[in-house]
Enzyme design. Sequence first.
Site, PDB file in Angstrom:
ATOM      1  N   GLN A   1      43.304  46.706  43.158  1.00 35.87           N
ATOM      2  CA  GLN A   1      44.515  45.984  43.544  1.00 35.87           C
ATOM      3  C   GLN A   1      45.748  46.883  43.505  1.00 35.87           C
ATOM      4  OE1 GLN A   1      43.079  41.981  41.346  1.00 35.87           O
ATOM      5  NE2 GLN A   1      45.142  41.786  42.175  1.00 35.87           N
TER       6      GLN A   1
ATOM      7  N   ARG B   1      45.766  34.745  38.924  1.00 40.03           N
ATOM      8  CA  ARG B   1      46.659  34.000  39.815  1.00 40.03           C
ATOM      9  C   ARG B   1      47.923  33.524  39.091  1.00 40.03           C
ATOM     10  NH1 ARG B   1      44.209  31.495  45.110  1.00 40.03           N
ATOM     11  NH2 ARG B   1      46.085  31.689  46.334  1.00 40.03           N
ATOM     12  N   CYS B   2      48.555  34.469  38.453  1.00 41.22           N
ATOM     13  CA  CYS B   2      49.810  34.144  37.778  1.00 41.22           C
ATOM     14  C   CYS B   2      50.486  35.443  37.450  1.00 41.22           C
ATOM     15  CB  CYS B   2      49.541  33.321  36.536  1.00 41.22           C
ATOM     16  SG  CYS B   2      49.692  34.115  34.960  1.00 41.22           S
TER      17      CYS B   2
ATOM     18  N   GLU C   1      50.663  32.624  43.843  1.00 44.34           N
ATOM     19  CA  GLU C   1      50.255  32.154  42.521  1.00 44.34           C
ATOM     20  C   GLU C   1      50.739  30.762  42.192  1.00 44.34           C
ATOM     21  OE1 GLU C   1      52.382  35.078  40.427  1.00 44.34           O
ATOM     22  OE2 GLU C   1      50.687  36.429  40.387  1.00 44.34           O
TER      23      GLU C   1
HETATM   24  N1  PCD Z   1      53.875  34.381  52.176  1.00 42.91           N
HETATM   25  C1  PCD Z   1      54.606  33.788  53.204  1.00 42.91           C
HETATM   26  N2  PCD Z   1      55.879  33.349  52.958  1.00 42.91           N
HETATM   27  C2  PCD Z   1      56.412  33.474  51.726  1.00 42.91           C
HETATM   28  C3  PCD Z   1      55.670  34.043  50.679  1.00 42.91           C
HETATM   29  C4  PCD Z   1      54.398  34.501  50.945  1.00 42.91           C
HETATM   30  O1  PCD Z   1      54.110  33.647  54.316  1.00 42.91           O
HETATM   31  N3  PCD Z   1      57.658  33.042  51.474  1.00 42.91           N
HETATM   32  C5  PCD Z   1      52.527  34.911  52.428  1.00 42.91           C
HETATM   33  C6  PCD Z   1      52.514  36.429  52.260  1.00 42.91           C
HETATM   34  O2  PCD Z   1      52.930  37.125  53.278  1.00 42.91           O
HETATM   35  C7  PCD Z   1      51.095  36.712  51.828  1.00 42.91           C
HETATM   36  C8  PCD Z   1      50.734  35.457  51.063  1.00 42.91           C
HETATM   37  O3  PCD Z   1      51.620  34.408  51.508  1.00 42.91           O
HETATM   38  O4  PCD Z   1      50.287  36.816  52.940  1.00 42.91           O
HETATM   39  C9  PCD Z   1      50.855  35.653  49.515  1.00 42.91           C
HETATM   40  O5  PCD Z   1      52.101  36.240  49.264  1.00 42.91           O
HETATM   41  P1  PCD Z   1      52.658  36.582  47.807  1.00 42.91           P
HETATM   42  O6  PCD Z   1      52.950  35.345  47.062  1.00 42.91           O
HETATM   43  O7  PCD Z   1      53.747  37.560  47.965  1.00 42.91           O
HETATM   44  O8  PCD Z   1      51.442  37.259  47.032  1.00 42.91           O
HETATM   45  P2  PCD Z   1      50.774  38.683  47.227  1.00 42.91           P
HETATM   46  O9  PCD Z   1      51.415  39.672  46.359  1.00 42.91           O
HETATM   47  O10 PCD Z   1      50.641  38.955  48.658  1.00 42.91           O
HETATM   48  O11 PCD Z   1      49.319  38.381  46.735  1.00 42.91           O
HETATM   49  C10 PCD Z   1      49.054  38.295  45.341  1.00 42.91           C
HETATM   50  C11 PCD Z   1      48.603  36.891  45.030  1.00 42.91           C
HETATM   51  C12 PCD Z   1      47.959  36.896  43.673  1.00 42.91           C
HETATM   52  S1  PCD Z   1      48.741  37.568  42.417  1.00 42.91           S
HETATM   53  C13 PCD Z   1      46.757  36.289  43.483  1.00 42.91           C
HETATM   54  S2  PCD Z   1      46.042  36.321  41.975  1.00 42.91           S
HETATM   55  C14 PCD Z   1      45.999  35.590  44.572  1.00 42.91           C
HETATM   56  C15 PCD Z   1      46.993  35.218  45.688  1.00 42.91           C
HETATM   57  O12 PCD Z   1      47.702  36.407  46.012  1.00 42.91           O
HETATM   58  N4  PCD Z   1      44.937  36.424  45.047  1.00 42.91           N
HETATM   59  C16 PCD Z   1      44.386  36.115  46.262  1.00 42.91           C
HETATM   60  N5  PCD Z   1      46.301  34.738  46.853  1.00 42.91           N
HETATM   61  C17 PCD Z   1      45.055  35.246  47.162  1.00 42.91           C
HETATM   62  N6  PCD Z   1      44.511  34.904  48.331  1.00 42.91           N
HETATM   63  C18 PCD Z   1      43.312  35.404  48.668  1.00 42.91           C
HETATM   64  N7  PCD Z   1      42.762  35.025  49.839  1.00 42.91           N
HETATM   65  N8  PCD Z   1      42.635  36.246  47.854  1.00 42.91           N
HETATM   66  C19 PCD Z   1      43.144  36.636  46.666  1.00 42.91           C
HETATM   67  O13 PCD Z   1      42.511  37.473  45.901  1.00 42.91           O
HETATM   68 MO1  PCD Z   1      47.130  37.995  40.687  1.00 42.91          MO
HETATM   69  O14 PCD Z   1      48.372  38.634  39.579  1.00 42.91           O
HETATM   70  O15 PCD Z   1      46.287  39.357  41.176  1.00 42.91           O
HETATM   71  O16 PCD Z   1      46.207  37.343  39.293  1.00 42.91           O
END
Ligand code: PCD
Length: 804
Positions: free
Chosen positions: A237, A384-385, A760
């Site tokens: 990432q 996802r935060c 997120e």
């Molecule tokens: N957007 C739009 N408008 C606005 C904002 C935003 O349209 N106002 C879009 C963009 O461009 C991109 C999307 O929506 O396409 C997202 O963005 P953002 O909020 O800036 O974010 P990024 O940096 O691009 O990415 C990151 C995130 C995170 S952190 C996570 S866990 C998850 C989410 O992303 N992962 C994933 N989502 C998703 N989806 C998918 N399909 N796969 C994946 O793996 Mo961490 O811290 O790493 O735990």
Amino acid sequence: MTEAAQTREERATALKGLGTARKRVEDVRFTQGKGNYVDDIKLDGMLFGDFVRSPYAHAKVLSINTEAATALPGVVAVLTAADLEPLGLHWMPTLAGDKQMVLADGKVLFQGQEVAFVIAEDRYIAADAVELVEVEYEEQPVIVDPFKALEPDAPVLREDIRDQLEGAHGPRKHNNHIFTWEQGDKAATEAVLAGADVVAEEMVYYHRTHPCPLETCGCVASMDKVNGKLTLYGTFQAPHAVRTVASLISGIAEHNIRVISPDIGGGFGNKVGVYPGYICSVVASIVTGKPVKWVEDRIENLTSTAFARDYWMKGKIAATKDGKITGLWCHTTADHGAFDACADPTKFPAGFMNICTGSYDIPTAYLSVDGVYTNKAPGGVAYRCSFRVTEAAYFIERMIEVLAIKLGMDAAELRRINFIRADQFPYQSALGWEYDSGNYHAAWEKAMKAVDYEGLRAEQAKRLEDFKAGKTRKLMGIGLTHFTEIVGAGPVKNCDILGLGMFDSCEIRIHPTGSAIARLGTISQGQGHATTFAQILASEIGIPADDITVEEGDTDTAPYGLGTYGSRSTPVAGAATAMAGRKIRAKAQMIAAYLLEVHDDDVEFDVDRFVVKGAPERFKTMKEIAFASYNQAIPGVEPGLEAVSYYDPPNMTYPFGAYVCVVDVDVDTGVTDIRQFYALDDCGTRINPMIIEGQVHGGLTEALAIAMGQEMAYDEIGNVKTATLMDFFWPSPFETPNYQTDWTTTPSPHHPIGAKGVGESPNVGGVPCFSNAVHDAFRPFGLTQTNMPHDHWRVWKVAHDLGL
Ligand code: PCD
């Protein structure tokens, strides 16, 4: 139609710029099975690596016998810590300033820990050889409970740092203690609590879970000994950071390392950190002179790579008797597992947990966090935060409910009277953040109206009557959440990882015929960056999105960036894209003016061209300007049309949302039926509404998983009880409810196009909303707090314990 005949609107539509529900360009290859993932990479003579892993959570390693494994035809080598030690690679630095064993060095500290690395001609031989490695262990007492870890006579887990009183984040007060992190005003908060009309107190546990991306982690290391170049393909990432770290720990010069993240099948924070598999593959490739591939299986991914959450959050919230919140206190015990490998900016050992005052105007607050070692896998990622924001949001949204119960108040009303008002932005929070923009009351009213909140409460009251009269066995719960996220790490002065400031970048080259390539420091894992970043550019420079290639993930070509996680791509790289676009436009303006023989200030940008002010029939399109830039560019001005921007954001962005969940709970079976889920998100300017909707659906489904069933469960001797997808809940379309999505738009005042992150948000807001709905169903029977995940058994148990 000729260009000249097009109306302004038609020209704008043709660009597919900001606000267009443009179809995802990536999906052409994904839907035809033509993606290029790490496991698709096949190089000549490639070997395969596989790990011998510990069956024990805590044990001494007395001996490792690799003879039988090495003798198996097709096995090339078996690496142990003893082989890595001369290279100084048997331990590696973690992102959190700790160190972690690459291969077991005298002991193992969690089940699934890497003990030896087998390299063979194919995957199957490697797997067979793993079985032939004989390891003699001596079991040690196991600690899976962070509170027990801190007892005075608890066994010492980390012998390597025994009695070291100073850690990466300040003093350690116990051999199993990692750090204490404090924010806010302790004395003032305690004084408020002592003098308050009402104080509600609760222990809120956010259980351990795992990002569990569809594609597991893996890499292919290829050392070209002739040219001295290492190419490392992987599910990264943050490819540039991987290159720098690889250079620092291997001693290979950074220009001789090329890191490539090809297509990634979901990241969710799991692919931010550095794993022993990467190090072992690189060493194996150097030793054998051949490319070496390593790809985990599902059990390995779940048991040994970065987990998420596992925060015990003790809270106290003070209010006046009519519900105005006056103070918030929180102490968190954070279970970080065997090594502190949390992926957080350096100055934030508990991530952005200090956003735990949420959407509320809380004048006084104090937060402290103690990080603790246990015999569990390391990791601690922002699943996802944005660095522990989900924990913070869950904490405050539960505390609001707990306070509402104590006050005997409606929880929607309690939120309403405590929201930060629109006129208070930019808002300075008691725990140190400056919220950029928001209009919480407007979002809340829209949500309440959309779901007919009053109507729902009336229906719920009727249901309760029927329940009490024995006419039904199903209770109805209404879950509410108003969350505030903090995404877009971040200003370089506050946020760095291992000393690398968290800016991001975009480089644009316009080709002579008016199409373009943009390269960014981020990397899509499914988010659709190739679609959306082209849209930002289309609006900025007037070249159709369809004519712009967006490329990410190759450190030999992309400008340096810190990668994609923490919803930072839009706030940071998205801003860099707009800024680089503006540089292009500035030069294009000069060229246009030159060609039109007027002063620079006498032309203005109009969708896809520069026109002479007051004479719209005199113009140069961006296509014409692009060609001219390679040909008759202004004398003395260098040819070409290129720009690069490295963007250091002045602040983070603060997306928010108002969610409502309606659930029916069967008290006899514990089965929960999510009847309705309404999600209003405000992410400022919306780039692509269709992609946003997809992001919200995905994030809500992961929230459903976490709240309702997903967990990394350990037994008392540290065995992982949820190591496969038979036990680790992964929702299918069958369990996933319908989602109603909605939005308001409050642009970020400091982002060049006003956009905030969104990826997120649905997870951050979704988890408390599902959980609050389940809690709410039982509120009339005296339930204030029960632990997630709310699987059928746990829900049944709650009903049973309440005598229902
Ligand atoms: N957007 C739009 N408008 C606005 C904002 C935003 O349209 N106002 C879009 C963009 O461009 C991109 C999307 O929506 O396409 C997202 O963005 P953002 O909020 O800036 O974010 P990024 O940096 O691009 O990415 C990151 C995130 C995170 S952190 C996570 S866990 C998850 C989410 O992303 N992962 C994933 N989502 C998703 N989806 C998918 N399909 N796969 C994946 O793996 Mo961490 O811290 O790493 O735990």
